[in-house]
Design an enzyme around this catalytic site. Sequence first.
Site, PDB file in Angstrom:
ATOM      1  CG  HIS A  62      -7.269 -13.017 -27.479  1.00 22.41           C
ATOM      2  ND1 HIS A  62      -7.118 -11.660 -27.379  1.00 22.41           N
ATOM      3  CD2 HIS A  62      -6.680 -13.370 -28.637  1.00 22.41           C
ATOM      4  CE1 HIS A  62      -6.456 -11.209 -28.429  1.00 22.41           C
ATOM      5  NE2 HIS A  62      -6.180 -12.225 -29.216  1.00 22.41           N
ATOM      6  CE  LYS A  72     -10.833 -12.235 -21.201  1.00 22.09           C
ATOM      7  NZ  LYS A  72     -10.493 -12.099 -22.629  1.00 22.09           N
ATOM      8  CE1 TYR A 132      -9.228  -8.296 -20.076  1.00 20.62           C
ATOM      9  CE2 TYR A 132      -9.234  -6.304 -21.420  1.00 20.62           C
ATOM     10  CZ  TYR A 132      -8.631  -7.486 -21.025  1.00 20.62           C
ATOM     11  OH  TYR A 132      -7.425  -7.853 -21.576  1.00 20.62           O
ATOM     12  CG  ASP A 170      -5.395 -11.565 -32.409  1.00 26.80           C
ATOM     13  OD1 ASP A 170      -4.980 -12.447 -31.622  1.00 26.80           O
ATOM     14  OD2 ASP A 170      -5.883 -10.491 -32.019  1.00 26.80           O
TER      15      ASP A 170
END
Length: 188
Positions: A62, A72, A132, A170
């Site tokens: 992603h 991130k 995260y 996905d």
Amino acid sequence: MKFIKTEIPDVVLCKPTIFNDERGYFFESFKKNEFENFIGYSVNFCQDNEAKSTKGVLRGLHYQLPPFAQAKLVRVIKGSVLDVVVDIRKNAPTYGKHIAIEISEENKYQLFIPKGFAHGYVGLTDEVIFTYKVDNYYNKETERGIIYNDNFLGIDWKLTKKELIISTKDKAQPLFKNADVFENYKTH
């Protein structure tokens, strides 16, 4: 905290200094001034996210396009994952390359993923809690992905195809060659 550049130099592995004693352990999981001194620019994290998974759950690959691209800082609180990062910066010497690093509650590693990278991970243990920080908010219109099993990328997810649990979304992501990428984009 020790910071180590990976095979893709803008992606940084963060190894904490852990203090153990009879009570348990202590470590600094994030120290802004040391982190930014190492990477050479400021990152203003604005949101923390957490996901719970099981063994075989694969989330990714992603990313978000500019102006909503996200950096991130990822880590695992419980269990273990194989964390994968793909360089999607068309002008970068490592464009199309990936790294895969095991991050776990035992090693307490963190991985900094700058803007311009696709990211995914797969659970390697029965229970995984993954957390995260991001420096930009989620934006559905700029959300993109790349199919996890693209032959060009050649990612070894360390589990068999039968062990993988993948969302319908996905499974429908495009190949790397058809994905929207970062044209002339810098990580900061």
